[in-house]
Design a protein around this motif. Structure first.
Motif, PDB file in Angstrom:
ATOM      1  N   LEU A  50       0.827  -1.211   0.000  1.00 50.92           N
ATOM      2  CA  LEU A  50       0.000   0.000   0.000  1.00 50.92           C
ATOM      3  C   LEU A  50       0.860   1.260   0.000  1.00 50.92           C
ATOM      4  O   LEU A  50       0.570   2.232  -0.710  1.00 50.92           O
ATOM      5  CB  LEU A  50      -0.929   0.012   1.219  1.00 50.92           C
ATOM      6  N   LYS A  51       1.912   1.248   0.771  1.00 49.17           N
ATOM      7  CA  LYS A  51       2.759   2.445   0.833  1.00 49.17           C
ATOM      8  C   LYS A  51       3.457   2.698  -0.502  1.00 49.17           C
ATOM      9  O   LYS A  51       3.678   3.847  -0.882  1.00 49.17           O
ATOM     10  CB  LYS A  51       3.769   2.343   1.972  1.00 49.17           C
ATOM     11  N   LYS A  52       3.776   1.627  -1.228  1.00 56.65           N
ATOM     12  CA  LYS A  52       4.401   1.795  -2.544  1.00 56.65           C
ATOM     13  C   LYS A  52       3.409   2.351  -3.559  1.00 56.65           C
ATOM     14  O   LYS A  52       3.739   3.214  -4.374  1.00 56.65           O
ATOM     15  CB  LYS A  52       4.939   0.453  -3.041  1.00 56.65           C
ATOM     16  N   ILE A  53       2.177   1.855  -3.483  1.00 53.59           N
ATOM     17  CA  ILE A  53       1.145   2.294  -4.432  1.00 53.59           C
ATOM     18  C   ILE A  53       0.812   3.774  -4.240  1.00 53.59           C
ATOM     19  O   ILE A  53       0.655   4.515  -5.206  1.00 53.59           O
ATOM     20  CB  ILE A  53      -0.129   1.436  -4.276  1.00 53.59           C
ATOM     21  N   PHE A  54       0.749   4.206  -2.958  1.00 55.28           N
ATOM     22  CA  PHE A  54       0.259   5.552  -2.671  1.00 55.28           C
ATOM     23  C   PHE A  54       1.356   6.543  -2.282  1.00 55.28           C
ATOM     24  O   PHE A  54       1.056   7.679  -1.906  1.00 55.28           O
ATOM     25  CB  PHE A  54      -0.802   5.487  -1.566  1.00 55.28           C
ATOM     26  N   ASN A  55       2.618   6.142  -2.365  1.00 51.30           N
ATOM     27  CA  ASN A  55       3.741   7.042  -2.073  1.00 51.30           C
ATOM     28  C   ASN A  55       3.672   7.622  -0.659  1.00 51.30           C
ATOM     29  O   ASN A  55       3.823   8.832  -0.448  1.00 51.30           O
ATOM     30  CB  ASN A  55       3.802   8.177  -3.097  1.00 51.30           C
ATOM     31  N   VAL A  56       3.419   6.742   0.291  1.00 49.09           N
ATOM     32  CA  VAL A  56       3.389   7.142   1.703  1.00 49.09           C
ATOM     33  C   VAL A  56       4.255   6.169   2.495  1.00 49.09           C
ATOM     34  O   VAL A  56       4.725   5.157   1.974  1.00 49.09           O
ATOM     35  CB  VAL A  56       1.953   7.138   2.263  1.00 49.09           C
ATOM     36  N   LYS A  57       4.460   6.489   3.772  1.00 51.80           N
ATOM     37  CA  LYS A  57       5.169   5.586   4.667  1.00 51.80           C
ATOM     38  C   LYS A  57       4.152   4.704   5.381  1.00 51.80           C
ATOM     39  O   LYS A  57       2.973   5.042   5.480  1.00 51.80           O
ATOM     40  CB  LYS A  57       6.001   6.384   5.670  1.00 51.80           C
ATOM     41  N   SER A  58       4.616   3.584   5.912  1.00 50.03           N
ATOM     42  CA  SER A  58       3.690   2.657   6.572  1.00 50.03           C
ATOM     43  C   SER A  58       2.927   3.341   7.702  1.00 50.03           C
ATOM     44  O   SER A  58       1.737   3.089   7.917  1.00 50.03           O
ATOM     45  CB  SER A  58       4.456   1.455   7.136  1.00 50.03           C
ATOM     46  N   GLN A  59       3.603   4.252   8.427  1.00 51.53           N
ATOM     47  CA  GLN A  59       2.967   4.920   9.568  1.00 51.53           C
ATOM     48  C   GLN A  59       1.782   5.783   9.151  1.00 51.53           C
ATOM     49  O   GLN A  59       0.956   6.153   9.998  1.00 51.53           O
ATOM     50  CB  GLN A  59       3.990   5.792  10.302  1.00 51.53           C
ATOM     51  N   PHE A  60       1.721   6.140   7.873  1.00 50.92           N
ATOM     52  CA  PHE A  60       0.611   6.949   7.377  1.00 50.92           C
ATOM     53  C   PHE A  60      -0.721   6.334   7.763  1.00 50.92           C
ATOM     54  O   PHE A  60      -1.656   7.037   8.159  1.00 50.92           O
ATOM     55  CB  PHE A  60       0.717   7.082   5.856  1.00 50.92           C
ATOM     56  N   PHE A  61      -0.821   5.022   7.653  1.00 51.87           N
ATOM     57  CA  PHE A  61      -2.089   4.333   7.902  1.00 51.87           C
ATOM     58  C   PHE A  61      -2.359   4.121   9.382  1.00 51.87           C
ATOM     59  O   PHE A  61      -3.445   3.691   9.762  1.00 51.87           O
ATOM     60  CB  PHE A  61      -2.101   2.988   7.178  1.00 51.87           C
ATOM     61  N   TYR A  62      -1.377   4.440  10.233  1.00 50.10           N
ATOM     62  CA  TYR A  62      -1.522   4.204  11.670  1.00 50.10           C
ATOM     63  C   TYR A  62      -1.550   5.515  12.461  1.00 50.10           C
ATOM     64  O   TYR A  62      -1.353   5.525  13.665  1.00 50.10           O
ATOM     65  CB  TYR A  62      -0.392   3.303  12.172  1.00 50.10           C
ATOM     66  N   THR A  63      -1.809   6.597  11.756  1.00 52.36           N
ATOM     67  CA  THR A  63      -2.000   7.893  12.407  1.00 52.36           C
ATOM     68  C   THR A  63      -3.343   8.465  11.984  1.00 52.36           C
ATOM     69  O   THR A  63      -3.843   8.184  10.895  1.00 52.36           O
ATOM     70  CB  THR A  63      -0.879   8.882  12.019  1.00 52.36           C
ATOM     71  N   ALA A  64      -3.909   9.288  12.845  1.00 50.36           N
ATOM     72  CA  ALA A  64      -5.264   9.809  12.618  1.00 50.36           C
ATOM     73  C   ALA A  64      -5.336  10.660  11.351  1.00 50.36           C
ATOM     74  O   ALA A  64      -4.355  11.309  10.967  1.00 50.36           O
ATOM     75  CB  ALA A  64      -5.702  10.630  13.829  1.00 50.36           C
TER      76      ALA A  64
END
Length: 394
Positions: A50-64
């Motif tokens: 997911l982080k590769k697809i959306f150009n984010v870091k893994s923590q992106f999905f674990y923060t509000a």
């Protein structure tokens, strides 16, 4: 804690359906639904993809979530052929939510000059209300267009994009596919946006798109675009086209210039006017026809010749007129980074995003964030607008 709302937001931001994302991950559509509604948490391998697809870091999905809903479907002025594309509409509202959030954050680092677009909108509404009793819609649109040109101090149509950005409109480019030329919207925070498609288009056609969208922002404010019937939407589009023609082609000056044309039904006779007004040949002739400067027969012959010569797709001089790209956001980012008001690293770490996330969001070339000051950037802000960071600073 995994925030499914964040997954849904970046999925919609990137224009993917649940099924399309599921196919990319080799999962079921139901699995994506469960992630987004927080019934299950994706495994490490899935989060990594997911982080590769959306150009984010893994923590992106674990923060509000940090964005808010400032854009709505009913406020977006799509072209008639685009308004039924529900997936695209979701994508664009999410795009406005994200860009608006980051622009608010960036603007908070500066004391910005007063902009004119909201006062111009108020004047346009007043003109509309004053002359509505005459029931002459074309005259109203002409008056609004004349006032807008004067208040924006538009002397040369080649300066249109710059003048619009200077007025307070944020203009961005993004890939919206082949069916969408542009759209505009006012956010719930009263911020105006014009979004231009990034597909190859001539400078003069883009200029007309900009004027068309300005018309929507000024004369169709607070109209529920999503509730309009197909016929009602055609009326709205026709009004935006009339506004654009009147705005780009000031009547007295245009009449004077048009009077010297010898062969009014010959598209090639309009090339000088095209260069002066930065308007497509077809739009020039159509405006002249509506002003009664051509007969019905001349108008028919003109379009028959236009089709025969293939000018519907490619006009003469299209390759010779440079396309001007939006510059306000690049200028905003440049002054922030150049004056160390905020570091790029801090932004990426705070929001758990990659640099390419910002590149894509703001339509930046891949090297922009690496090379501040390496190419001339038109100034929209200067050092006098910098907010003092510490009380002791001078």
């Amino acid at each position: 804690m995994f925030f499914g709302e964040k997954l849904q937001s970046v999925r919609e931001l990137n224009g993917l359906s649940r099924k399309e994302l599921a196919d990319k991950l080799g999962l079921s559509e139901q699995a994506i639904w469960q992630y987004e509604n927080q019934y299950t948490v994706p495994k490490f391998e899935v989060t990594n993809e997911l982080k590769k697809i959306f150009n984010v870091k893994s923590q992106f999905f674990y923060t509000a979530p940090f964005t808010t809903n400032v854009s709505t479907v009913d406020s977006i002025a799509y072209r008639a052929d685009d308004r039924d594309a529900r997936k695209k509409t979701k994508m664009e509202t999410m795009f406005i939510d994200y860009t608006s959030y980051f622009l608010d954050i960036f603007e908070g680092k500066l004391n910005l000059p007063t902009t004119t677009i909201r006062s111009l909108r108020a004047e346009s509404i007043q003109i509309n209300n004053t002359f509505m009793v005459k029931n002459d819609r074309v005259s109203i649109l002409e008056s609004v267009a004349e006032n807008a040109r004067e208040k924006l101090d538009l002397q040369d149509n080649s300066e249109l994009l710059y003048k619009l950005e200077l007025s307070g409109i944020y203009i961005l480019e993004k890939n919206m596919g082949s069916s969408i030329d542009a759209y505009s919207t006012w956010t719930n925070a009263d911020q105006p946006f014009i979004i231009l498609g990034s597909k190859k288009k001539s400078a003069v056609r883009r200029n007309f798109d900009l004027a068309h969208e300005l018309g929507h922002l000024l004369i169709h404010y607070k109209i529920d675009m999503d509730s309009l019937t197909k016929d009602e939407h055609k009326v709205i589009e026709r009004e935006a086209n009339i506004f654009a023609s009147c705005f780009l082609l000031p009547k007295d000056e245009f009449l004077k210039d048009f009077s010297i044309i010898q062969k009014k039904s010959n598209p090639d006779s309009y090339l000088d006017l095209k260069m002066k007004y930065m308007v497509p040949i077809g739009a020039l002739e159509y405006h002249a026809y509506k002003l009664g400067l051509l007969t019905f027969e001349e108008n028919r012959y003109f379009y028959a010749t236009l089709n025969r010569k293939g000018y519907r797709k490619n006009e003469p001089l299209d390759e010779d007129i440079a396309i001007i790209r939006p510059g306000k956001i690049r200028s905003l980012l440049d002054i922030i980074f150049r004056n160390h008001l905020w570091s790029l690293t801090d932004i990426l770490n705070k929001y758990y995003i990659d640099r390419s996330f910002l590149d894509s969001l703001f339509g930046l070339e891949n090297t922009f964030l690496e090379r501040y000051g390496e190419e001339p950037i038109r100034e929209y802000f200067d050092n006098s607008n910098i907010v003092t960071l510490f009380s002791g600073e001078k």
